[in-house]
Design an enzyme around this catalytic site. Structure first.
Site, PDB file in Angstrom:
ATOM      1  N   ASP A  53      39.459  43.626  40.832  1.00 12.83           N
ATOM      2  CA  ASP A  53      38.529  44.360  41.715  1.00 12.83           C
ATOM      3  C   ASP A  53      38.521  45.844  41.323  1.00 12.83           C
ATOM      4  O   ASP A  53      37.460  46.474  41.250  1.00 12.83           O
ATOM      5  CB  ASP A  53      38.983  44.264  43.185  1.00 12.83           C
ATOM      6  N   THR A 131      37.115  37.447  46.337  1.00  8.24           N
ATOM      7  CA  THR A 131      38.470  37.721  45.830  1.00  8.24           C
ATOM      8  C   THR A 131      39.478  36.675  46.331  1.00  8.24           C
ATOM      9  O   THR A 131      40.366  36.256  45.576  1.00  8.24           O
ATOM     10  CB  THR A 131      38.911  39.147  46.240  1.00  8.24           C
TER      11      THR A 131
HETATM   12 MG    MG Z   1      34.759  42.454  46.611  1.00  7.15          MG
END
Ligand code: MG
Ligand code: AMP
Ligand code: MG
Length: 313
Positions: A53, A131
């Site tokens: 990320d 995620t």
């Molecule tokens: Mg995200």
């Protein structure tokens, strides 16, 4: 179009965004192979961040701000631009020429929305959407989202799916669209019978469940990612995306909404309100998310008033 330098700003943003997406896909594939995801908990329900990320957002911001200085960027992780590997820089001119040759027929006669003042553009970036699923190894749920808003509404977007398996066994694809022009990079199948709803896998609660049940689905697809769920809609694997919860943010919905709009679909809150994407707007989509290519009004009509009363935008 005679040369790359004549390309409208929006087309240049999409062309370079597609090139940046290819770099970000390589980045997340590399990190997954390496195996150490360096997971951090951002607090709340399954709200994680991994090194992917962070690195992808640095890569996106670094490349975009180099070629589009002054354009406002809001990224989920709040990272600054930082390119660590030489291979993570895009070749800007190449990205424009590649776009022109690859999408010549799609762009022939296309009416590209004119940007009068670049200060009216905001890019909404979700470096890794899904995620929680990335951590669980459900790689096809993961996407990178680049949404382009103009005067507060989405005008174009890119959804990159880095672990999509192509028929030639290569990995990754980009789906993109421009409102008023169309959406590209996927196959829309024939419509399935029934009422197939897609919703969250990791962020379910009683309100989300009650809203889904009120719609009397024939099938529920619980999947990660706002990007991935909108892909289910545009490919016709599901009829509507229902999430009666305030958990989804503007970076989750901007690019998917633009692609839906480009196909004549809609993404609104449970009250039927359009979402706004100005730079300083409230980031959570507090009124929830209801999306479909067709018949959004039908799904809105099925939402119980008690659920609408709970989700104040
Ligand atoms: Mg995200
Ligand atoms: P999901 O459908 O669960 O993958 O959610 C779509 C997007 O909204 C993802 O980026 C999630 O991280 C985000 N999201 C949804 N609900 C929550 C929540 N309760 N807390 C944090 N993020 C959320
Ligand atoms: Mg997300």
């Amino acid at each position: 179009m005679s040369s790359a330098s004549d390309m409208p700003l929006l087309t240049r943003l999409i062309a370079s965004g597609l090139s940046v997406s290819e770099k970000s896909a390589k980045c997340v594939q590399r990190i997954f192979q390496n195996g150490n995801l360096k997971i951090e908990d951002k607090g709340g329900l399954k709200n994680y961040q991994t090194i992917a990320d962070r690195k992808i957002e640095q890569l996106l911001v670094g490349n975009i701000e180099k070629h589009f200085p002054g354009i406002a960027i809001v990224g989920e992780e709040g990272e600054v631009g930082k390119i660590e590997l030489a291979e993570d820089w895009i070749d800007y001119q190449d990205s424009l020429s590649e776009f022109n040759s690859k999408f010549a027929s799609e762009m022939a006669g296309a009416k590209i929305p004119e940007i009068v003042d670049p200060k009216d553009i905001v890019l909404w970036l979700d470096p890794l959407d899904g995620t929680a699923e990335f951590i669980d190894g459900l790689l096809e749920h993961v996407t990178t989202l680049i949404g382009i808003a103009y005067q507060g509404r989405p005008i174009a977007g890119i959804i990159n799916q880095p672990f999509y398996k192509n028929s030639d066994n290569s990995l990754g694809r980009s789906i993109w669209g421009i409102v008023g022009v169309g959406a590209f990079g996927f196959q829309r199948k024939d419509k399935l019978p029934g009422r197939i709803l897609t919703t969250s896998r990791s962020h379910m609660d009683e309100t989300v469940k009650a809203c889904i049940e009120a719609m009397e689905p024939t099938q529920i697809l619980r999947m990660g990612g706002a990007g991935n769920k909108v892909l289910q809609l545009i490919e016709n694997n599901a009829h509507a995306y229902i999430f009666a919860s305030p958990g989804c943010k503007k970076w989750d919905t901007c690019a998917p909404e633009a692609i839906l709009l480009a196909l004549g679909g809609k993404l609104v809150d449970v009250h039927g309100n359009e979402l706004l994407y100005h730079k300083d707007v409230q980031q959570p989509n507090k009124g929830g998310v209801i999306a479909a290519v067709e018949d959004v009004d039908f799904y809105l009509s099925k939402i119980p008033q008690a659920i609408k009363d709970k989700l104040n935008p």
